[in-house]
Design an enzyme around this catalytic site. Sequence first.
Site, mmCIF file in Angstrom:
data_model
loop_
_atom_site.group_PDB
_atom_site.id
_atom_site.type_symbol
_atom_site.label_atom_id
_atom_site.label_comp_id
_atom_site.label_asym_id
_atom_site.label_seq_id
_atom_site.Cartn_x
_atom_site.Cartn_y
_atom_site.Cartn_z
ATOM 1 N N SER A 1 28.942 11.235 18.640
ATOM 2 C CA SER A 1 28.445 12.727 19.023
ATOM 3 C C SER A 1 28.075 13.672 17.901
ATOM 4 O O SER A 1 27.200 14.314 17.933
ATOM 5 C CB SER A 1 29.541 13.470 19.654
ATOM 6 O OG SER A 1 30.755 13.461 19.071
ATOM 7 N N GLU A 2 28.707 13.378 16.743
ATOM 8 C CA GLU A 2 28.441 14.270 15.349
ATOM 9 C C GLU A 2 28.397 13.354 14.185
ATOM 10 O O GLU A 2 29.478 12.450 14.219
ATOM 11 C CB GLU A 2 28.868 15.403 15.399
ATOM 12 C CG GLU A 2 28.350 16.732 16.071
ATOM 13 C CD GLU A 2 29.086 17.029 17.021
ATOM 14 O OE1 GLU A 2 28.706 17.761 18.096
ATOM 15 O OE2 GLU A 2 30.262 16.635 17.433
ATOM 16 N N THR A 3 27.498 13.531 13.300
ATOM 17 C CA THR A 3 27.824 12.868 11.895
ATOM 18 C C THR A 3 27.691 14.164 10.927
ATOM 19 O O THR A 3 26.798 15.020 10.955
ATOM 20 C CB THR A 3 26.765 11.882 11.656
ATOM 21 O OG1 THR A 3 26.950 10.868 12.448
ATOM 22 C CG2 THR A 3 26.897 11.206 10.132
#
Length: 305
Positions: A46-48
């Site tokens: 979902s996020e990096t």
Amino acid sequence: MPKRRYAVYDVFTDKVLAGNPLAVVFEAEGLDDAAMQRIAGEFNLSETSFVLPPVNPRHRANVRIFTPHYEMPFAGHPTVGTAIALAEAAAEAGERGTGILVLEEKVGPIRCAVKQDGGPAFAEFDLPRLPEQLPLSAEPDAIGAALGLDSQEIGFENHRVGLWSGGVPYITVPVASLAAAGRAVLDGSAWLDLAPTRDNGAPACAYVYTRETVGKDSAFHARMFVPGSPGYEDPATGSAAAAFAGVIHHFDRPVDGPARYWIEQGIEMGRPSRIRLELDIEGGGIAAARIGGNAVRTAEGSLFV
């Protein structure tokens, strides 16, 4: 060939393979925006987060946060996870791994506190912006229908549908019961017709919540849906909890002093998460607010990019 360290953390949980996974790229110097976006797409989480030298030398790092499709100005689980990742890396290098550090994000500098006491590390951060209510033209019945819920299932007590932001806007949808929350399914096309867009052009996401909970010490049960092609459900959403601070203050009116709430999320997905939200109430208003949680490392390695 470049070699950049990375680690994957499960955030807002003290157990592996729960919570919300996050990839942290520690040495992001030399990567342009397009490269960061492609790497985030490669991880497909979902996020990096990408760790860069700070603009202000008194701060710990400059942090860029990308979903697989766009950059975020701020996000909660990357903030908690990155703070813990940096603290653990410092401790492993023989440096001080606990205490206060400041991360620079697009939304502004964020003060974080990290605690390591032998168990899973815990971090909390001050909200970079206090929550605010934004105008919402969509009707509650239409929002409920886009989530597959009947109109009588929308709202409880004095809680009503709204649009709130603590840096990232969310349509907050109170539902009458845990059962109703469990039945919610987002119709992406219907949602795109009614949801306002954010600064990056992405539509505001749906944050469904109820006061009925699974955990005895939880104050609220939540689910967060991201529209798109395809859409998905998020197991733990700190930026939504930041917006939700405004909902709690507006509808529940906590008395002056500190107020603490545990929010459970991700249970329907099989990735249970716990987010701690703290409010400091002064003169009836929110003077400050903090979001916290644990994070555990699940993988590490190198990127040859």
